[in-house]
Write an enzyme that holds these catalytic residues in place. Structure first.
Site, PDB file in Angstrom:
ATOM      1  N   HIS A  69       0.834  -1.212   0.000  1.00 48.13           N
ATOM      2  CA  HIS A  69       0.000   0.000   0.000  1.00 48.13           C
ATOM      3  C   HIS A  69       0.867   1.261   0.000  1.00 48.13           C
ATOM      4  O   HIS A  69       0.661   2.169  -0.814  1.00 48.13           O
ATOM      5  CB  HIS A  69      -0.914  -0.018   1.228  1.00 48.13           C
ATOM      6  CG  HIS A  69      -1.759   1.207   1.385  1.00 48.13           C
ATOM      7  ND1 HIS A  69      -3.086   1.271   1.000  1.00 48.13           N
ATOM      8  CD2 HIS A  69      -1.459   2.452   1.867  1.00 48.13           C
ATOM      9  CE1 HIS A  69      -3.565   2.478   1.253  1.00 48.13           C
ATOM     10  NE2 HIS A  69      -2.600   3.230   1.778  1.00 48.13           N
ATOM     11  N   GLU A  70       1.823   1.313   0.889  1.00 48.42           N
ATOM     12  CA  GLU A  70       2.637   2.533   1.013  1.00 48.42           C
ATOM     13  C   GLU A  70       3.500   2.770  -0.231  1.00 48.42           C
ATOM     14  O   GLU A  70       3.758   3.917  -0.611  1.00 48.42           O
ATOM     15  CB  GLU A  70       3.512   2.469   2.263  1.00 48.42           C
ATOM     16  CG  GLU A  70       2.730   2.387   3.572  1.00 48.42           C
ATOM     17  CD  GLU A  70       1.735   3.516   3.759  1.00 48.42           C
ATOM     18  OE1 GLU A  70       1.994   4.629   3.287  1.00 48.42           O
ATOM     19  OE2 GLU A  70       0.677   3.254   4.376  1.00 48.42           O
ATOM     20  N   HIS A  86      -5.565   7.454  -2.204  1.00 49.14           N
ATOM     21  CA  HIS A  86      -6.434   6.380  -1.723  1.00 49.14           C
ATOM     22  C   HIS A  86      -7.584   6.090  -2.690  1.00 49.14           C
ATOM     23  O   HIS A  86      -7.980   6.947  -3.479  1.00 49.14           O
ATOM     24  CB  HIS A  86      -6.989   6.745  -0.345  1.00 49.14           C
ATOM     25  CG  HIS A  86      -5.969   6.574   0.745  1.00 49.14           C
ATOM     26  ND1 HIS A  86      -5.914   7.365   1.868  1.00 49.14           N
ATOM     27  CD2 HIS A  86      -4.944   5.698   0.865  1.00 49.14           C
ATOM     28  CE1 HIS A  86      -4.922   6.980   2.635  1.00 49.14           C
ATOM     29  NE2 HIS A  86      -4.302   5.971   2.049  1.00 49.14           N
TER      30      HIS A  86
END
Lengths: 190, 127
Positions: free
Chosen positions: A124-125, A134
């Site tokens: 995700h990061e 997002h």
């Protein structure tokens, strides 16, 4: 998918990116391998490549574990809450909360309500490091929340479409569509 | 703390890691516009941190005011919940989940669901 304001991305001249780990963390090879796997999830779909560097100061992407106030104005809050954050291109900073209980291998047999799968958070990061914001698509890697005991590491169609808007497709991919979405790895005890 | 799997976590560590940073938000379930409840100010800080409440003032009160209701509605849109503006159980449950520290709404704009909805109604431009 979404982008940061201004749609920042790594320029065409910097598509072969290096990453390094905060030397003070003294991470083991097992932990570093989690990030290698996470980077591969993104390079599979894009022309970007990621190579580990031993020089933290000159690396494009800098990864570190920190607790509480760690100097970037984005304090961590202890167990759970915020798990990590990363900065849009070209800053290249990926910070993870050192107070979390990070699982680096098998998260499935969960007996703890607060054990987090490190690779899931890392994938995700890295999306943020590359310029994605997002997503409201729950299956997407870039959905903002993840429950403890959950492993979610395969990019969803939404993630792939977003990252390919920024960088295009992987020229080494044998097919026009890339790897299949049909065998996604997403499981957990909850 | 790194562990290869959950069973390798020392039992002595487990009791100390069950209380999450936002557990107190459980007490706010059912709150809605017009109420004044202790803990609302902390929730406003949460929504401020993730971009749902602007940087007007960080000295938030415990009033469930219009700004908080709008923030809750936008949050619900972004997380595919019923956009009621009330802190129903499913919204609180979502808020309690661990998450990335990057804001959902940056500089007042978002291309998550709430930004798209606002764009369609003419309030803002998505890009």
């Amino acid at each position: 998918y979404s982008f940061f304001p201004g749609t920042p991305r790594w320029p065409r001249s910097r598509r072969d990116l290096t990453y390094a780990f905060e030397p003070r963390n003294q991470l083991t090879d097992d932990v570093k391998r989690v990030f290698t796997n996470a980077f591969a999830r993104w390079s599979e779909w894009t022309p970007l490549t990621f190579t580990e560097s031993n020089n933290y100061n000159t690396a494009d992407l800098k990864i570190g574990f920190y607790g509480g106030n760690h100097g970037d104005g984005e304090d961590f809050d202890g167990v759970l809450g915020t798990l990590a954050h990363a900065f849009a291109p070209p800053r290249g900073l990926l910070h993870l909360d050192s107070d979390e209980t990070w699982i680096i291998d098998d998260v499935f047999a969960s007996g703890s309500p607060s054990a987090m799968d490190l690779e899931s958070v890392a994938v995700h990061e890295i999306g943020h490091l590359l310029g994605l914001g997002h997503s409201s698509v729950e299956d997407a890697i870039m959905f903002p929340t993840i429950s403890s005991g959950i492993r979610k590491v395969e990019l969803a169609r939404d993630d792939v479409e977003g990252i390919q808007v920024l960088y295009g497709t992987n020229p080494d991919s044998n097919s026009t569509t890339g790897p299949s979405f049909g065998e996604r790895e997403m499981s957990g005890a909850h | 703390h790194f562990f290869p799997n959950v069973s390798s976590i020392p039992p002595s560590l487990l009791p100390n890691i069950t209380a999450g940073a936002w557990d107190s938000f459980n007490n706010l379930s059912g709150c809605h516009l017009g109420q004044k409840v202790p803990g609302i100010s902390k929730l406003k800080n949460y929504f401020h941190y993730f971009g749902y409440i602007g940087n007007i003032s960080k000295n938030f009160t415990d009033d469930y005011d219009d700004a908080l209701e709008t923030a809750v509605k936008n949050y619900q849109l972004n997380f595919n919940l019923n956009a009621t503006g009330e802190l129903d159980e499913s919204t609180v449950k979502q808020i309690l989940k661990p998450r990335c520290g990057v804001a959902d709404i940056v500089n007042g704009s978002s291309t998550m669901n709430s930004g798209k909805a606002a764009s369609m109604t003419g309030h803002t431009v998505a890009h």
